[in-house]
Design a protein around this motif. Structure first.
Motif, PDB file in Angstrom:
ATOM      1  N   GLU A 146      17.231  -3.798  -1.454  1.00  0.00           N
ATOM      2  CA  GLU A 146      16.988  -3.124  -0.184  1.00  0.00           C
ATOM      3  C   GLU A 146      15.936  -2.049  -0.400  1.00  0.00           C
ATOM      4  N   ASP A 147      14.973  -2.010   0.487  1.00  0.00           N
ATOM      5  CA  ASP A 147      13.878  -1.035   0.394  1.00  0.00           C
ATOM      6  C   ASP A 147      14.421   0.360   0.706  1.00  0.00           C
ATOM      7  N   PRO A 148      14.377   1.281  -0.260  1.00  0.00           N
ATOM      8  CA  PRO A 148      14.919   2.620  -0.027  1.00  0.00           C
ATOM      9  C   PRO A 148      13.979   3.551   0.750  1.00  0.00           C
ATOM     10  N   LEU A 149      12.719   3.156   0.916  1.00  0.00           N
ATOM     11  CA  LEU A 149      11.769   4.022   1.611  1.00  0.00           C
ATOM     12  C   LEU A 149      11.967   3.937   3.121  1.00  0.00           C
ATOM     13  N   LYS A 150      11.776   5.072   3.767  1.00  0.00           N
ATOM     14  CA  LYS A 150      11.847   5.118   5.225  1.00  0.00           C
ATOM     15  C   LYS A 150      10.582   4.498   5.797  1.00  0.00           C
ATOM     16  N   PRO A 151      10.637   3.999   7.033  1.00  0.00           N
ATOM     17  CA  PRO A 151       9.419   3.432   7.639  1.00  0.00           C
ATOM     18  C   PRO A 151       8.273   4.454   7.627  1.00  0.00           C
ATOM     19  N   GLY A 152       7.117   4.028   7.155  1.00  0.00           N
ATOM     20  CA  GLY A 152       5.943   4.889   7.097  1.00  0.00           C
ATOM     21  C   GLY A 152       5.902   5.840   5.906  1.00  0.00           C
ATOM     22  N   GLN A 153       6.933   5.845   5.091  1.00  0.00           N
ATOM     23  CA  GLN A 153       6.990   6.741   3.925  1.00  0.00           C
ATOM     24  C   GLN A 153       6.403   6.039   2.704  1.00  0.00           C
ATOM     25  N   THR A 154       5.607   6.774   1.927  1.00  0.00           N
ATOM     26  CA  THR A 154       5.085   6.228   0.679  1.00  0.00           C
ATOM     27  C   THR A 154       6.009   6.614  -0.474  1.00  0.00           C
ATOM     28  N   ALA A 155       5.884   5.908  -1.572  1.00  0.00           N
ATOM     29  CA  ALA A 155       6.680   6.224  -2.760  1.00  0.00           C
ATOM     30  C   ALA A 155       6.330   7.625  -3.272  1.00  0.00           C
ATOM     31  N   ALA A 156       5.045   8.002  -3.175  1.00  0.00           N
ATOM     32  CA  ALA A 156       4.621   9.334  -3.629  1.00  0.00           C
ATOM     33  C   ALA A 156       5.267  10.426  -2.777  1.00  0.00           C
ATOM     34  N   GLN A 157       5.382  10.203  -1.474  1.00  0.00           N
ATOM     35  CA  GLN A 157       6.040  11.177  -0.594  1.00  0.00           C
ATOM     36  C   GLN A 157       7.517  11.316  -0.945  1.00  0.00           C
ATOM     37  N   ALA A 158       8.174  10.196  -1.208  1.00  0.00           N
ATOM     38  CA  ALA A 158       9.585  10.232  -1.581  1.00  0.00           C
ATOM     39  C   ALA A 158       9.768  10.978  -2.901  1.00  0.00           C
ATOM     40  N   ALA A 159       8.879  10.716  -3.869  1.00  0.00           N
ATOM     41  CA  ALA A 159       8.956  11.399  -5.166  1.00  0.00           C
ATOM     42  C   ALA A 159       8.700  12.892  -5.007  1.00  0.00           C
ATOM     43  N   ALA A 160       7.738  13.262  -4.157  1.00  0.00           N
ATOM     44  CA  ALA A 160       7.438  14.677  -3.925  1.00  0.00           C
ATOM     45  C   ALA A 160       8.648  15.388  -3.319  1.00  0.00           C
ATOM     46  N   ALA A 161       9.354  14.713  -2.424  1.00  0.00           N
ATOM     47  CA  ALA A 161      10.556  15.305  -1.821  1.00  0.00           C
ATOM     48  C   ALA A 161      11.635  15.531  -2.880  1.00  0.00           C
ATOM     49  N   PRO A 205       0.798  -1.226   0.000  1.00  0.00           N
ATOM     50  CA  PRO A 205       0.000   0.000   0.000  1.00  0.00           C
ATOM     51  C   PRO A 205       0.835   1.282   0.000  1.00  0.00           C
ATOM     52  N   ARG A 206       2.142   1.174   0.192  1.00  0.00           N
ATOM     53  CA  ARG A 206       2.996   2.374   0.130  1.00  0.00           C
ATOM     54  C   ARG A 206       3.183   2.845  -1.305  1.00  0.00           C
ATOM     55  N   TYR A 207       2.843   1.991  -2.255  1.00  0.00           N
ATOM     56  CA  TYR A 207       2.958   2.331  -3.669  1.00  0.00           C
ATOM     57  C   TYR A 207       1.573   2.678  -4.199  1.00  0.00           C
ATOM     58  N   SER A 208       1.496   3.731  -4.993  1.00  0.00           N
ATOM     59  CA  SER A 208       0.212   4.141  -5.566  1.00  0.00           C
ATOM     60  C   SER A 208      -0.304   3.065  -6.518  1.00  0.00           C
ATOM     61  N   THR A 209      -1.585   3.099  -6.765  1.00  0.00           N
ATOM     62  CA  THR A 209      -2.185   2.166  -7.719  1.00  0.00           C
ATOM     63  C   THR A 209      -1.531   2.331  -9.084  1.00  0.00           C
ATOM     64  N   ASN A 210      -1.252   3.571  -9.473  1.00  0.00           N
ATOM     65  CA  ASN A 210      -0.586   3.804 -10.761  1.00  0.00           C
ATOM     66  C   ASN A 210       0.781   3.128 -10.793  1.00  0.00           C
ATOM     67  N   LEU A 211       1.534   3.231  -9.709  1.00  0.00           N
ATOM     68  CA  LEU A 211       2.867   2.636  -9.681  1.00  0.00           C
ATOM     69  C   LEU A 211       2.789   1.113  -9.747  1.00  0.00           C
ATOM     70  N   ARG A 212       1.891   0.527  -8.991  1.00  0.00           N
ATOM     71  CA  ARG A 212       1.763  -0.932  -9.009  1.00  0.00           C
ATOM     72  C   ARG A 212       1.358  -1.422 -10.405  1.00  0.00           C
TER      73      ARG A 212
END
Length: 184
Positions: A116-131, A26-33
């Motif tokens: 290795e998962d590059p996302l921080k705990p609780g971070q979504t892929a969309a949040q990482a991309a926005a940053a 669920p950390r990945y958007s439907t579009n990304l999946r």
């Protein structure tokens, strides 16, 4: 010489094999999946020809049911999530156009236990991309690069009186305060 986009994947994975954990995360958007699943169908494993053509951005956007701009944001999400990386290759006729990109899927790394998962705990892929986008915008502003077209953020837009738009006739012809009917 014209370049064609490609999807590459290592590890000798069979056609259509994908990482179900990524598709269900669920950390990945439907579009990304969905994009990841689409890219798997294009993956060349040992010269197999899918007979589906090449994954140009316009085609990928169409298959995903989004605009090319939304596709670009989704691709950035995928890169930030570590699902794939993109080798951008400029078009010979237009160096600013990167339609012939090579998408390198990282799912073989996952299956070998090397991913290795590059996302921080609780971070979504969309949040990482926005940053990442925010950092790019900040760097451009600091470098003095102005945005192309449109209104800069924070600029108040003023309505020009008496000017018709393609969607509304001039005020004198029954336009103005009438609203265009919404699709049902």
């Amino acid at each position: 010489m014209t370049l064609s986009p490609e999807v590459r994947r290592g590890g000798g994975l069979p056609f259509g094999q994908f990482v179900s954990q990524w598709v269900c995360d669920p950390r990945y958007s439907t579009n990304l999946r969905t994009l990841y699943s689409i890219l798997v169908t294009y993956a060349d494993i040992g010269g197999r020809n899918t007979q589906k053509g090449k994954p140009y951005r316009k085609e990928l956007a169409s298959q995903l049911g989004v605009s090319v701009r939304t596709l670009d944001r989704t691709i950035l999400e995928g890169e930030c999530a570590g699902l794939f990386w993109v080798e951008k290759r400029p078009s010979p006729g237009n160096p600013n156009l990167h339609d012939a990109s090579v998408y390198h899927l990282r799912d073989a790394e996952f299956w070998r236990g090397e991913w290795e998962d590059p996302l921080k705990p609780g971070q979504t892929a969309a949040q990482a991309a926005a940053a990442v986008l925010d950092a790019r915008i900040k760097a451009k502003r600091e470098a003095g690069i102005q945005p192309k077209g449109g209104f800069p953020k924070g600029t108040k837009r003023t309505k020009t009186e008496g000017v018709a738009t393609p969607m509304s006739p001039p005020r004198m012809e029954g336009g103005g305060d009438t609203h265009v009917a919404q699709c049902l």
